[in-house]
Write an enzyme that holds these catalytic residues in place. Structure first.
Site: not given
Lengths: 516, 180
Positions: A376-377
């Site tokens: 998850s950036r």
């Protein structure tokens, strides 16, 4: 039946007729040149706009997609057999749009906003265009609130924030839809009075079903109803049986509904299940419109197709009301091939992805999330402090476990440290297993993960990990509910709470009975 | 390539020739003459589009048709089209030329459908009203069709002005069904 007198009938009719004005109607028309395969070529309609809705005879509507020199290419939303050459086509002067109001919640609609659930018409004064330009930089702010999925593995290691776009990707039958449905069900908490007390704003959900079986959609709706999740959810249904153009516009309709909530300062979650089918539908109509095919026969603008959709997910700035639209697109891969055209495109557009793997699924690790390659950036910003604190060591422990996993078959030949790492990893993997439609609230996730990473499971056999977790959480709930309360209110894990969890865990370890 | 593009190209060329020679009226008169001749004679249309018939034969026939006309430029244009193997597009070119001419002169052509025959006075009044509405010169053809029951229906280009009783009834039906 009540008796109706003839004079009453005429009075009613007169009243109805009173509002009817008999002015001349002015409209633009065209003539069908050619029709077939859900596409009509129309001569005339010289003033028509791109993606305007047009009316064909027999109640069929269509949308203008190609504007050419001497004809207009329309896609049909209805039966093409009802239309013949020479038929008159009427402009509506309305770009494809759907009526939206709060009343869409709890309903099943088609991509044009017409109800499909037999619960009567949906009251809405305003139409919103289904294609809207995504907001610019000024109107946005970084993602900072968490959107709890209720799935421990995701909330701990791949956190999703409100306004984020997180891809769910995997082969068929790996539980992609289950992850999405769990997330919707878990939003029930945000609509409760309790959540209001803690300042958690409600999340409205939109589930867009594209190219699925009608029976599957009915199942999803039934599941949502069963868990009381339909009250805050809209289902946009474009099953496999409807023409490709409707499947193509379905996600945009869903995004428009989400934007309605977002622009009112509320929070929305929209799930596109799935975009591979939408791309296939778009390919179908592009080829029928004779647009040149590219890689895998998709048209050249298939990247734009998804990027303009997913760009609409956003977290608004405080000046704009602070609303958010979170998008969870789903992509189905073939034989785990993530380097195919559509998966790579969508991976590059989204802010991270959750990989689901059939091997894990078959090995009983459910949800079958491969935490090694899922990311998850947005990261820690989308987590509450307490979770951030405990999740760090969880990630590390699992990474070490994966590195050594292949040596596990050597068993007792390994040194003590390696054996410990392997044993801990196996227990953590077991801890992150979770049933479907059983989301876990974040405070319980925090306590369970804390216990896991702090070696309280060491003496418990792997098969008893789930039992231990369940009973331990129940024990805490009864003995010291202030732990959960503290995490809920402060959203952090202070030293006092940590000490309480530790003493609680030690106490419970002495009382725990292993299964035979 | 699309028929429209080709026809448009030739028609535009003919148009600019007519403007250059400052003789648009004469040109359009002659083009209309060819148009009428062709629309009246199916044989001529089939003859033109038949690929087996040799070019010189087609040329001679056209020279014969255009004999009564003095416009040598137009005759040359037709000859050019036949020499380029585009004679099957001649009807499209002519149609497009007439459209371009209407655009240039600001003429709107409309078809009026009525349930009963209109008197001369009514026709003139209707024309005046429409000229006011479109701000262009309007040329109307009239048609009687008792299917529309009453009122009138004007179709000019792609726009329809529908004041027919049939349409009123349709709207009324729609209104009633929406309320329930």
């Amino acid at each position: 039946m009540a008796e109706v007198r003839p004079d009453e009938v005429s009075a009613i009719l007169r009243k109805q007729l009173a509002g009817f004005d008999s002015e001349a109607e002015i409209y633009d028309v065209g003539t069908v040149l050619q029709v077939g395969d859900g596409i009509a070529r129309v001569y005339g309609l010289s003033q028509v706009m791109a993606s305007e809705l047009v009316e064909f005879p027999n109640g069929v509507t269509g949308m203008v997609l190609n504007l050419e020199e001497d004809n207009v290419g329309c896609v049909l939303f209805g039966e093409s057999t009802l239309i013949k050459e020479g038929d008159m086509v009427k402009r509506t002067k309305r770009v494809a749009s759907i009526p939206i109001s709060n009343k869409v919640l709890g309903r099943v609609i088609n991509p044009l906003g017409e109800p499909l659930d037999g619960k009567g018409p949906i009251q809405a004064e305003k139409f919103f265009p289904i294609e809207r330009k995504a907001l610019g930089v000024i109107a946005r702010q970084p993602v900072k609130e968490s959107l709890q999925t209720g799935i421990a593995a995701i909330d701990a290691m791949i956190p999703i924030g409100r306004g984020q776009r997180e891809l769910i990707i995997g082969d068929r039958q790996t539980g992609k839809t289950a992850v999405a449905i769990d997330t919707i069900i878990n939003q029930k908490y945000t609509h409760s009075e309790e959540a209001k007390k803690y300042g958690i704003k409600p999340v409205f959900c939109i589930y867009v079903a594209i190219g699925q079986k009608n029976s599957t959609i009915a199942q999803v709706v039934a599941k949502l109803e069963e868990h009381g999740a339909m009250e805050y959810t809209t289902v946009v249904s474009a099953p496999a049986s409807v023409p490709a153009p409707l499947q193509y516009i379905a996600p945009y309709s869903g995004a428009t509904i989400g934007e309605f909530f977002r622009d009112n300062g509320q929070h929305a979650l929209v799930i596109y299940d799935d975009l591979s089918k939408q791309a296939a539908a778009y390919r179908e109509l592009s080829l029928l419109l004779r647009r040149p095919p590219g890689r895998e026969a998709y048209p050249g603008d298939v990247f734009y197709l998804h990027s303009r959709l997913l760009e609409r997910a956003s977290k608004l700035s405080e000046e704009e009301g602070g609303g958010s639209l979170t998008a969870l697109p789903i992509i189905e891969t073939q034989q785990g091939d993530v380097s195919a055209y559509i998966p790579t495109n969508v991976i590059s557009i989204t802010d991270g992805q959750i990989y689901l793997e059939p091997n894990l699924f078959n090995a009983g690790v459910r949800p079958a999330i491969n935490v090694g390659i899922s990311v998850s950036r947005v990261g820690g910003n989308a987590q509450i402090k307490a979770m951030r604190k405990v999740a760090g060591s969880l990630k590390l422990d699992l990474a070490q476990f994966r590195e050594l996993e292949s040596f596990a078959k050597f068993g007792s030949d390994l040194d003590k440290a390696t054996q410990r790492t392997l044993a801990k990893g196996a227990r953590l993997v077991e801890l992150l297993k979770q049933g479907v439609y059983a989301p876990v609230p974040v405070e319980k996730q925090v306590v369970a993960v804390f216990a896991g990473t702090n070696n309280y499971f060491e003496s418990i056999p792997v098969k008893d990990v789930k039992k231990f977790e369940k009973e331990f959480l129940e024990y805490i709930e009864v003995k010291s509910p202030e732990i959960f309360e503290s995490i809920r209110t402060t959203k952090a894990l202070d030293d006092v709470t940590i000490a309480k969890i530790k003493s609680g865990a030690e106490e419970f370890l002495t009382k725990f009975k292993r299964s035979e | 390539m699309s028929v429209f593009r080709v026809a448009n190209r030739y028609a535009a060329a003919l148009m600019s020739l007519a403007v250059e020679k400052n003789n648009l009226e004469k040109f359009s008169e002659d083009v209309e003459f060819i148009h009428n001749t062709m629309s009246q004679s199916k044989e001529l249309r089939l003859f033109l589009s038949n690929p087996i018939i040799k070019k010189p034969v087609k040329l001679t026939v056209f020279k014969e048709i255009l004999k009564s006309r003095t416009n040598t430029d137009l005759a040359g244009f037709v000859e050019f089209i036949i020499s380029k193997n585009r004679e099957d597009l001649l009807p499209d070119i002519i149609k497009r030329f007439l459209e371009l001419r209407d655009d240039k002169l600001g003429i709107v052509r409309g078809e009026v459908t009525c349930a009963v025959e209109l008197t001369k006075e009514q026709q003139i009044n209707l024309k005046k009203e429409l000229e006011n509405y479109t701000k262009k010169k309007v040329e109307l053809t009239f048609r009687v069709d008792n299917k529309i029951i009453g009122g009138f229906l004007v179709k000019a280009g792609d726009t329809v002005i529908d004041a027919s009783i049939t349409n009123q009834l349709k709207l009324l039906r729609k209104k009633f069904s929406e309320q329930n």
